[in-house]
Design a protein around this motif. Structure first.
Motif, PDB file in Angstrom:
ATOM      1  N   LEU A 277     -57.880   7.618  78.239  1.00 12.58           N
ATOM      2  CA  LEU A 277     -58.669   6.413  78.527  1.00 12.58           C
ATOM      3  C   LEU A 277     -59.808   6.694  79.504  1.00 12.58           C
ATOM      4  CD1 LEU A 277     -55.797   3.790  78.895  1.00 12.58           C
ATOM      5  CD2 LEU A 277     -57.180   4.318  76.870  1.00 12.58           C
ATOM      6  N   THR A 278     -60.969   6.164  79.189  1.00 10.83           N
ATOM      7  CA  THR A 278     -62.148   6.303  80.060  1.00 10.83           C
ATOM      8  C   THR A 278     -62.802   4.933  80.208  1.00 10.83           C
ATOM      9  OG1 THR A 278     -62.571   8.627  79.544  1.00 10.83           O
ATOM     10  CG2 THR A 278     -64.472   7.297  80.210  1.00 10.83           C
ATOM     11  N   LEU A 279     -63.134   4.597  81.443  1.00 11.04           N
ATOM     12  CA  LEU A 279     -63.809   3.326  81.731  1.00 11.04           C
ATOM     13  C   LEU A 279     -65.208   3.618  82.244  1.00 11.04           C
ATOM     14  CD1 LEU A 279     -63.530   0.157  82.145  1.00 11.04           C
ATOM     15  CD2 LEU A 279     -63.133   0.731  84.541  1.00 11.04           C
ATOM     16  N   ARG A 280     -66.201   3.107  81.535  1.00 14.11           N
ATOM     17  CA  ARG A 280     -67.594   3.338  81.928  1.00 14.11           C
ATOM     18  C   ARG A 280     -68.325   2.010  82.088  1.00 14.11           C
ATOM     19  NH1 ARG A 280     -69.646   6.490  77.050  1.00 14.11           N
ATOM     20  NH2 ARG A 280     -68.042   5.214  76.093  1.00 14.11           N
ATOM     21  N   ASN A 281     -69.413   2.058  82.831  1.00  8.83           N
ATOM     22  CA  ASN A 281     -70.317   0.916  82.909  1.00  8.83           C
ATOM     23  C   ASN A 281     -71.528   1.209  82.027  1.00  8.83           C
ATOM     24  OD1 ASN A 281     -71.005  -1.685  84.089  1.00  8.83           O
ATOM     25  ND2 ASN A 281     -72.734  -0.581  85.010  1.00  8.83           N
ATOM     26  N   LEU A 282     -71.810   0.297  81.092  1.00  3.83           N
ATOM     27  CA  LEU A 282     -72.879   0.531  80.116  1.00  3.83           C
ATOM     28  C   LEU A 282     -73.830  -0.660  80.097  1.00  3.83           C
ATOM     29  CD1 LEU A 282     -70.601   1.909  77.226  1.00  3.83           C
ATOM     30  CD2 LEU A 282     -71.952   3.239  78.870  1.00  3.83           C
ATOM     31  N   PRO A 283     -74.695  -0.783  81.104  1.00 10.18           N
ATOM     32  CA  PRO A 283     -75.521  -1.993  81.221  1.00 10.18           C
ATOM     33  C   PRO A 283     -76.517  -2.189  80.088  1.00 10.18           C
ATOM     34  CG  PRO A 283     -76.137  -0.363  82.892  1.00 10.18           C
ATOM     35  CD  PRO A 283     -74.903   0.148  82.223  1.00 10.18           C
ATOM     36  N   LEU A 284     -76.811  -1.140  79.334  1.00 10.59           N
ATOM     37  CA  LEU A 284     -77.812  -1.285  78.271  1.00 10.59           C
ATOM     38  C   LEU A 284     -77.217  -1.716  76.931  1.00 10.59           C
ATOM     39  CD1 LEU A 284     -80.087   1.791  79.091  1.00 10.59           C
ATOM     40  CD2 LEU A 284     -80.510  -0.616  79.582  1.00 10.59           C
ATOM     41  N   ARG A 285     -75.886  -1.793  76.847  1.00 14.27           N
ATOM     42  CA  ARG A 285     -75.271  -2.193  75.580  1.00 14.27           C
ATOM     43  C   ARG A 285     -75.597  -3.650  75.253  1.00 14.27           C
ATOM     44  NH1 ARG A 285     -70.894   1.008  73.025  1.00 14.27           N
ATOM     45  NH2 ARG A 285     -70.494  -0.942  71.917  1.00 14.27           N
ATOM     46  N   GLU A 286     -76.055  -3.899  74.048  1.00 17.02           N
ATOM     47  CA  GLU A 286     -76.432  -5.259  73.666  1.00 17.02           C
ATOM     48  C   GLU A 286     -75.225  -6.172  73.519  1.00 17.02           C
ATOM     49  OE1 GLU A 286     -79.045  -5.791  70.466  1.00 17.02           O
ATOM     50  OE2 GLU A 286     -80.684  -4.683  71.399  1.00 17.02           O
ATOM     51  N   ASP A 287     -74.037  -5.579  73.268  1.00 15.99           N
ATOM     52  CA  ASP A 287     -72.863  -6.414  73.081  1.00 15.99           C
ATOM     53  C   ASP A 287     -72.093  -6.629  74.386  1.00 15.99           C
ATOM     54  OD1 ASP A 287     -72.256  -3.776  73.137  1.00 15.99           O
ATOM     55  OD2 ASP A 287     -71.057  -3.753  71.295  1.00 15.99           O
ATOM     56  N   LEU A 288     -72.671  -6.244  75.513  1.00 13.92           N
ATOM     57  CA  LEU A 288     -72.109  -6.587  76.817  1.00 13.92           C
ATOM     58  C   LEU A 288     -73.105  -7.489  77.552  1.00 13.92           C
ATOM     59  CD1 LEU A 288     -70.500  -3.178  77.785  1.00 13.92           C
ATOM     60  CD2 LEU A 288     -69.298  -5.358  77.485  1.00 13.92           C
ATOM     61  N   LEU A 289     -72.727  -7.926  78.735  1.00 12.92           N
ATOM     62  CA  LEU A 289     -73.578  -8.858  79.483  1.00 12.92           C
ATOM     63  C   LEU A 289     -74.136  -8.179  80.736  1.00 12.92           C
ATOM     64  CD1 LEU A 289     -71.323 -12.051  79.136  1.00 12.92           C
ATOM     65  CD2 LEU A 289     -73.309 -11.427  77.759  1.00 12.92           C
ATOM     66  N   GLY A 290     -74.583  -6.938  80.563  1.00 13.94           N
ATOM     67  CA  GLY A 290     -75.163  -6.192  81.679  1.00 13.94           C
ATOM     68  C   GLY A 290     -76.436  -6.836  82.182  1.00 13.94           C
ATOM     69  N   VAL A 291     -76.751  -6.553  83.437  1.00 11.88           N
ATOM     70  CA  VAL A 291     -77.961  -7.083  84.061  1.00 11.88           C
ATOM     71  C   VAL A 291     -78.773  -5.919  84.614  1.00 11.88           C
ATOM     72  CG1 VAL A 291     -76.961  -9.335  84.607  1.00 11.88           C
ATOM     73  CG2 VAL A 291     -76.742  -7.457  86.246  1.00 11.88           C
TER      74      VAL A 291
END
Lengths: 447, 485
Positions: A277-291
């Motif tokens: 398991l790997t947990l990443r932050n992906l602010p550029l993904r269109e299917d997430l709500l990154g800012v």
């Protein structure tokens, strides 16, 4: 009311207007440093229950916040009134608080000018959507349920916000953000089924798909059997996985880690969950709500928090980061949990390959029981089923669980690709559905 | 340009609503000021003073609701928002199956002001920050304390409610609260002990009378004792619960299920429904005959005692559970007719100008009994005394619950003895309240409450107070707080 309403929606604070406003605040402030932020939002929610509208609301709220510092003394004042007199009064109020405040040994001036990534935070179709569009979507879900003689309860919401942060250090950040949400609970007598979605684009709420999912669960939920409490193999749907992981994310705080008041204290660099398991932050993904930036004006960044099962990243406040020489502060606004190696394409395949397990749609009222080992409790909700020989064979009465994510995510049997997961108590994540061993259901409720 | 006169704006808006053919409308102006001071680890981490000002307009058109709100108070914005509320209500009406019909309420014209001795916004900031710093210093003087927090909070709500029925209600309401906590570590574990004032509608005298500096050394000592205390063995215990602890138990297992909108399914998609379905009213045994739970929105200083709710209904007092039998709900003007009641109980509240009012829990209190606390303890051979709030969780129909607490002591042969840790008790609501066999008298009564009760979509924070005296519960399932228990 047509779905393409001709109404002119109130204009929110533009980039130029925020620049003017922030310059006005900075000019008026006599502080050594000043931080100004604006959140100007317009949105609404259509809420329904028993197949009819029970609330239909639309709110426009603009908020201005000013933080003034003299040396290490600081104060913050806020207002929803953007008139010149009010802005002036807000600066004066923040300044007065700062002058009377004790020195804060952890005070840091605002961040300096930054370069930002530009996530896809705003979609025109959501900004243009008003109450008519929300009503149309609500009606779509209600109509499906009525056809099946089932009860629908849920919401359709959409909002648009302009957000800005500026400071006397030269910091200036501004972006538009939109968000749309749909959630639906279908009632079939005692049984309930649930589905939800959230996206920057109102066009991507998948109303029909989520409604059918909720209807199917509700229809399968009749005549629920009662299984005794105990340890069972489970299949957690993405919302249930997200509920447990959200609690784990809150334990990543660096200051608590260093003071020994985190369940993760002493575990940095060590394996804490299954190594796949790997947990990443992906602010550029269109299917997430990154800012693009945080409330302090820090840029959001792509980062890895749990890497192949090992705890690799703490969540830093600016002071602790400075003390530790951390120059880039990672953010966690768009989390994605993924599994390495063989993963199944979807939940249906996971069910098909399962000999016997309890399938959990969602958890409810998850709370920490023991912060030292991160033992959590909560209830299953809106669709709990027994899976045998690759198929759902019956509905089950809901369970209470006691589990620590630090234990249960070391008992991973299989997982799917990460998909969108929304829960009523957390934000949006991308997570897989998972099959886990020996999940501890400690009691059963009456439905 | 000065802000337009609110009465003029109200008249303008209500005329438009009436002209639209709507059967009802109201406008709520609210100007809230909130001061929050947060201390952390011997420092003042933040001081915030927020002004939140705006108005919300409700329209009932052909039996369906519309609501629109704005933070822009102007002669241009008010009509726009009114027209939007009307348009939204018309949209809702297009899908209406059962039309909303409000129960009658007399027209009220009144002004409500929170009595207070010391306006919290006039107390010098230096005095408040000095109190928090001194409190945290006191906590850290105890060896073993590694973290501390202390905070003060004050709110003033200046509100004007005007309806098409002719009601005009003005409010100047205060609320105050404060708390601090200390965290101790021991052998890789950590534990906290928390002191809370109740949130009450009073002035700063609430904080002065709370004696933070007297209470802090006791709290710090108990935090260290708690983290070093032996863990509890799971099993059946008699419990004696203090008023602060009971405020949460009552809130979750009685307050929420007694909200009629939940029982009718309004919250099915979020906060949940209720096991107290309407067919149970008047006959269902909720608890033992010792259990009398009374909703009292008239008791001075309590959070829901605002004179009138956001339907413009006068606050009232009524029974929820009488001698163990479930008899009453919290209602508003919309849902009251569903149980054949001709008047709302006045429990419709919004958390801001931008939120639509919804049914909220009233000030539900546990009526005192006849015993003293010592008498309750004296009749316990093996039990646990629980103070304060800890972990809590309950299913969405409010049957299956579990509660922790902030501090726990063994009761052995009628006496409170040593501290223990990891106490979590579990039960089913009616069985738990059915096991109550003693309630302390009025001299033990304390008032705790909440300003963060979550409900509604979009989410709103409800405020209410839950007075109680200590109470005893027999043979409760204590499951302990470790993983796998």
């Amino acid at each position: 009311m047509s779905t393409t309403s001709h109404k002119t929606w109130p204009k929110l604070t533009s980039r130029e207007e925020f620049r003017f406003l922030s310059e006005l605040v900075l000019k008026r402030s006599t502080g050594d440093h000043t931080l100004v932020s604006v959140q100007d939002q317009h949105g609404g929610t259509t809420r329904f229950a028993s197949n009819q509208i029970i609330q239909n609301v639309d709110t426009r709220r603009g908020s201005l916040s000013v933080t003034v510092a003299f040396g290490r003394r600081q104060g913050t004042a806020g207002t929803t009134d953007f008139t010149a007199g009010s802005v002036q009064e807000t600066v004066a109020r923040a300044s007065q608080i700062a002058r009377l405040s004790p020195e804060d040994p952890e005070y840091l001036p605002p961040v300096e000018r930054q370069d930002y990534v530009t996530p896809p935070t705003a979609r025109a179709e959501t900004a243009a959507a008003g109450p008519a569009r929300r009503l149309e979507y609500a009606n779509e879900a209600i109509a499906q349920c009525r056809m099946e003689q089932l009860g629908a309860a849920g919401i359709v919401s959409s909002s648009m916000a302009t957000v800005g942060v500026a400071a006397s250090t030269g910091l200036f950040a501004y972006e538009e953000r939109t968000e749309a949400r749909f959630s639906l609970t279908v009632q079939a007598g005692e049984a309930t089924g649930w589905g939800a979605s959230a996206h920057r684009s109102i066009d991507h709420l998948k109303i029909y798909e989520r409604t059918i999912t909720a209807i199917t669960k509700a229809k399968r939920g009749g005549e629920a059997r009662e299984l005794p409490p105990g340890r069972y193999p489970v299949i957690l749907e993405p919302a249930a996985v997200a509920g447990l992981w959200s609690q784990l994310l809150w334990a990543l705080d660096a200051k608590s880690y260093e003071k020994g008041t985190s369940a993760l204290s002493g575990k940095l660099g060590q394996p804490i969950v299954d190594r796949r398991l790997t947990l990443r932050n992906l602010p550029l993904r269109e299917d997430l709500l990154g800012v693009g930036f945080t409330t302090e004006g820090l840029p959001t960044v792509e980062s890895s928090w749990i890497t192949e099962g090992a705890f690799t990243q703490l969540s830093y406040d600016r002071f602790t980061a400075k003390e530790r020489g951390v120059t880039t502060i990672p953010t966690l606004d768009a989390p994605c949990l993924s599994g390495a190696g063989a993963s199944l394409p979807n939940l249906q395949e996971l069910i098909k390959q399962t000999e016997r397990a309890i399938l959990v749609t969602n958890f409810w009222y998850i709370r920490t029981v023991n912060p030292t080992d991160l033992t959590l409790t909560g209830m299953t909700r809106d669709g709990t089923f027994l899976v045998e020989n690759g198929a759902i064979v019956s509905a089950l009465k809901n369970f209470r669980f006691h589990e620590s994510p630090l234990q249960v995510f070391n008992r991973v049997e299989a997982f799917t690709h990460p998909v969108e997961a929304i829960t009523s108590e957390t934000g949006k994540l991308l997570v897989p559905a998972m099959a886990l061993r020996d999940f501890n259901f400690s009691s059963v409720t009456r439905f | 340009m000065p802000n337009p006169n609110k009465d003029e704006l109200a008249e303008l808006v209500l005329k438009r609503i009436t002209a639209s053919g709507a059967e009802y409308g109201d406008i709520r102006f609210l100007d809230s000021r909130t001061q929050t001071i947060n201390g952390e680890d011997r420092r003042i981490a933040s001081i915030q003073d927020q002004q939140d000002r705006g108005f919300g307009i409700r329209v009932l058109y052909h039996g369906a609701w519309g609501f629109a709100a704005s933070s822009v108070l102007s002669l241009e914005e008010a009509p726009r928002v009114a027209e939007l509320a009307i348009e939204i209500a018309k949209g809702s009406a297009s899908l209406a199956i059962e039309k909303v019909k409000l129960v009658d309420e007399p027209v009220h014209r009144d002004r409500i002001v929170t009595p207070n001795r010391i306006d919290p916004f006039t107390v010098p900031l230096e005095q408040k920050t000095a109190l928090l710093l001194a409190t945290m210093e006191s906590l850290h003087r105890q060896a073993g304390i590694v973290r501390s927090r202390a905070s003060l909070w004050a709110r003033r709500d200046q509100k004007l409610f005007v309806s098409t029925e002719g009601s005009r209600l003005e409010f100047d309401l205060l609320a105050v609260g404060g708390n601090f906590d200390a965290t101790a570590v021991h052998e890789g574990r950590f534990a906290s002990r928390t002191f809370n004032t109740p949130y009450l509608r009073m002035g700063y005298e609430l904080i002065e009378e709370a004696n933070f500096l007297v209470e802090a050394p006791r709290l710090a000592t108990q935090a260290v004792e708690k983290v070093q205390a032996p863990t509890i063995a799971p099993g059946r215990y008699d419990l004696v619960l203090d008023p602060e602890h009971l405020s949460l138990t009552m809130h979750e297992s009685c307050g929420h299920p007694s909200e009629l909108d939940r029982a009718l399914g309004y919250e099915a998609n979020y906060a949940g429904t209720s096991f107290l379905t309407t067919d149970k009213r008047g006959t269902f045994r909720y608890g033992s005959p010792h259990v009398n739970l009374v909703a009292d929105n008239c008791e001075p200083e309590t959070l829901a005692a605002t004179g009138y709710d956001d339907d413009g209904v006068a606050c009232q007092t009524w029974d929820i559970v009488r001698e163990g039998i479930f008899v009453g709900y919290c209602t508003n003007r919309e849902v009251a007719p569903n149980i054949g009641e001709a008047r709302s109980r006045g429990s419709n509240r919004a958390d801001s100008w931008g939120s639509v009012p919804i049914v909220r829990i009233a000030n539900i209190g546990f009526e005192p009994g006849q015993a003293t606390l010592d008498e309750l303890l004296a009749d316990v051979k093996r039990g646990i005394y629980i103070e304060g709030h800890g972990s809590y969780s309950i299913d969405q129909r409010r049957y299956n619950f579990q509660f922790g607490g902030d501090a726990f002591w063994l009761i052995e042969n009628g006496k409170r003895t040593q501290m223990v840790r990891d106490v979590v008790y579990h039960g089913m609501t009616p069985e738990f309240w059915g096991s109550c066999d003693g309630v302390a008298d009025r001299s033990h009564r304390r008032r705790y409450g909440f300003i963060t009760c979550g409900k509604g979509q979009p989410g709103q924070s409800g405020w209410m107070t839950h007075p109680a005296s200590h109470a005893r519960f027999r043979n409760v399932n204590v499951i302990g707080g470790q993983a796998g228990s």
